[in-house]
Design an enzyme around this catalytic site. Structure first.
Site, PDB file in Angstrom:
ATOM      1  N   ASP A  67      -6.388   4.320  -9.256  1.00  0.00           N
ATOM      2  CA  ASP A  67      -7.644   3.814  -8.701  1.00  0.00           C
ATOM      3  C   ASP A  67      -8.807   4.765  -8.954  1.00  0.00           C
ATOM      4  O   ASP A  67      -8.622   5.897  -9.389  1.00  0.00           O
ATOM      5  CB  ASP A  67      -7.498   3.556  -7.192  1.00  0.00           C
ATOM      6  CG  ASP A  67      -6.824   4.714  -6.452  1.00  0.00           C
ATOM      7  OD1 ASP A  67      -6.741   5.822  -7.024  1.00  0.00           O
ATOM      8  OD2 ASP A  67      -6.376   4.512  -5.312  1.00  0.00           O
ATOM      9  N   ASN A 136      -2.417   3.939   6.945  1.00  0.00           N
ATOM     10  CA  ASN A 136      -2.261   2.520   7.274  1.00  0.00           C
ATOM     11  C   ASN A 136      -1.274   1.820   6.337  1.00  0.00           C
ATOM     12  O   ASN A 136      -1.190   0.599   6.321  1.00  0.00           O
ATOM     13  CB  ASN A 136      -3.630   1.810   7.243  1.00  0.00           C
ATOM     14  CG  ASN A 136      -4.293   1.871   5.869  1.00  0.00           C
ATOM     15  OD1 ASN A 136      -3.711   2.393   4.914  1.00  0.00           O
ATOM     16  ND2 ASN A 136      -5.502   1.357   5.769  1.00  0.00           N
ATOM     17  N   HIS A 138      -1.368   1.940   2.992  1.00  0.00           N
ATOM     18  CA  HIS A 138      -1.896   1.493   1.699  1.00  0.00           C
ATOM     19  C   HIS A 138      -1.300   2.292   0.540  1.00  0.00           C
ATOM     20  O   HIS A 138      -0.905   3.440   0.697  1.00  0.00           O
ATOM     21  CB  HIS A 138      -3.436   1.472   1.672  1.00  0.00           C
ATOM     22  CG  HIS A 138      -4.133   2.781   1.518  1.00  0.00           C
ATOM     23  ND1 HIS A 138      -5.282   3.091   2.199  1.00  0.00           N
ATOM     24  CD2 HIS A 138      -3.874   3.859   0.745  1.00  0.00           C
ATOM     25  CE1 HIS A 138      -5.686   4.296   1.844  1.00  0.00           C
ATOM     26  NE2 HIS A 138      -4.854   4.782   0.968  1.00  0.00           N
ATOM     27  N   GLU A 143      -5.328  -2.177   0.582  1.00  0.00           N
ATOM     28  CA  GLU A 143      -5.397  -2.058   2.032  1.00  0.00           C
ATOM     29  C   GLU A 143      -4.599  -3.172   2.728  1.00  0.00           C
ATOM     30  O   GLU A 143      -4.286  -4.186   2.108  1.00  0.00           O
ATOM     31  CB  GLU A 143      -6.871  -2.154   2.475  1.00  0.00           C
ATOM     32  CG  GLU A 143      -7.778  -1.081   1.875  1.00  0.00           C
ATOM     33  CD  GLU A 143      -7.620   0.284   2.541  1.00  0.00           C
ATOM     34  OE1 GLU A 143      -6.541   0.594   3.078  1.00  0.00           O
ATOM     35  OE2 GLU A 143      -8.593   1.054   2.510  1.00  0.00           O
TER      36      GLU A 143
HETATM   37  C1  GLP Z   1      -6.290   7.628  -1.008  1.00  0.00           C
HETATM   38  C2  GLP Z   1      -5.742   7.168  -2.380  1.00  0.00           C
HETATM   39  C3  GLP Z   1      -4.265   6.933  -2.360  1.00  0.00           C
HETATM   40  C4  GLP Z   1      -3.587   8.075  -1.618  1.00  0.00           C
HETATM   41  C5  GLP Z   1      -3.984   8.059  -0.167  1.00  0.00           C
HETATM   42  C6  GLP Z   1      -3.382   9.191   0.654  1.00  0.00           C
HETATM   43  O1  GLP Z   1      -7.047   6.719  -0.339  1.00  0.00           O
HETATM   44  N1  GLP Z   1      -6.397   6.034  -2.914  1.00  0.00           N
HETATM   45  O2  GLP Z   1      -3.776   6.800  -3.685  1.00  0.00           O
HETATM   46  O3  GLP Z   1      -2.188   7.951  -1.715  1.00  0.00           O
HETATM   47  O4  GLP Z   1      -5.391   8.087  -0.033  1.00  0.00           O
HETATM   48  O5  GLP Z   1      -4.074  10.375   0.443  1.00  0.00           O
HETATM   49  P1  GLP Z   1      -3.561  11.803   0.866  1.00  0.00           P
HETATM   50  O6  GLP Z   1      -2.472  12.146  -0.095  1.00  0.00           O
HETATM   51  O7  GLP Z   1      -4.743  12.708   0.716  1.00  0.00           O
HETATM   52  O8  GLP Z   1      -3.065  11.691   2.254  1.00  0.00           O
END
Ligand code: GLP
Length: 241
Positions: A67, A136, A138, A143
């Site tokens: 993304d 959440n 995702h 989402e």
């Molecule tokens: C972001 C990304 C995800 C990621 C998630 C968790 O929003 N788009 O790909 O897995 O958050 O992030 P973190 O690893 O910093 O907890």
């Protein structure tokens, strides 16, 4: 689903890097799907070390990121493009033409998403997709209430995600509210998936992913239907399992 429970972040990163390294050793022209966020940082560091030791070669590797924020220039330090360049790409010999990240500054969303899907298809699909997980549930930026049949598309970020990601920005107002993300269908087409999670704040999402019903309310729960998923979690993230 194969669940590997480890002691801490360090061990999680080491295992993930070893799996990715094995993939590269077994198939030097692998197509790798990468994720951003704090979770995979340790994995990328270890991959760079393995590369520096001469054990893996990225010369023929192709990459696709999950993304990118919508309308955040590539050179913005919070863009996922910047993150990948700094934390992995500029430290290994991956060829720039083999790197794919959705272009958040594109003029036509439809065209960008279609081109992204076509590029994955032309590369013969993703051999190994690395995933983190949002609190959440995702994955990528898919989402809750996601459509499981979605391919790469424009997403509106949840308040919870905007809040969680505001830690990287000077203020919450600066966090983009939209992103371009591979869809669940795109992710599910990867041949192998490795999901990482560490910390108590991920324990509920991990519980719902592994033990909960398969529901669009918990996007990662769809992974129960994938034939080759490995989840590497530390003790804290696994505490509710
Ligand atoms: C972001 C990304 C995800 C990621 C998630 C968790 O929003 N788009 O790909 O897995 O958050 O992030 P973190 O690893 O910093 O907890």
């Amino acid at each position: 689903m194969k669940i590997i429970i480890v002691n801490d972040y360090e061990e999680m990163s080491k295992k993930a890097a070893n799996i990715i390294s094995s993939q590269i050793i077994l198939n030097s022209s692998s197509v790798l799907g990468f994720a951003t966020g704090d979770t995979p940082l340790g994995t990328y560091k270890k991959l760079v070390n393995t590369y520096n030791e001469g054990d893996i070669d990225f010369a023929e590797i192709k990459t696709f990121n999950l993304d990118e924020y919508y309308h955040l220039p590539k050179d913005n330090t919070q863009s996922y493009n910047f993150y990948m360049t700094e934390n992995l790409f500029k430290q290994v010999n991956v060829k720039p033409q083999n790197i794919h990240i959705p272009n958040g500054m594109c003029e036509s969303i439809e065209e960008e998403c279609l081109n992204y899907e076509n590029a994955i298809e032309q590369a013969d699909g993703i051999n190994l997709q690395l995933l983190g997980i949002g609190t959440n549930g995702h994955i990528g930026f898919n989402e809750p209430d996601v459509k499981f049949e979605a391919t790469t598309h424009l997403v509106h970020l949840d308040e919870e995600t905007i809040h969680a990601n505001s830690r990287f920005f000077d203020s919450i107002e600066e966090v983009p509210t939209k992103a371009i993300s591979m869809g669940i269908k795109t992710i599910m087409q990867a041949k192998k998936i490795v999901l990482l999670a560490s910390g108590i704040e991920k324990s509920e999402a991990i519980y719902n992913t592994v033990r909960g019903h398969i529901t669009p309310e918990v996007p990662a729960s769809v992974l129960q239907l994938h034939p080759d998923v490995t989840i590497i979690v530390d003790n804290n993230a696994a505490s509710r399992l």
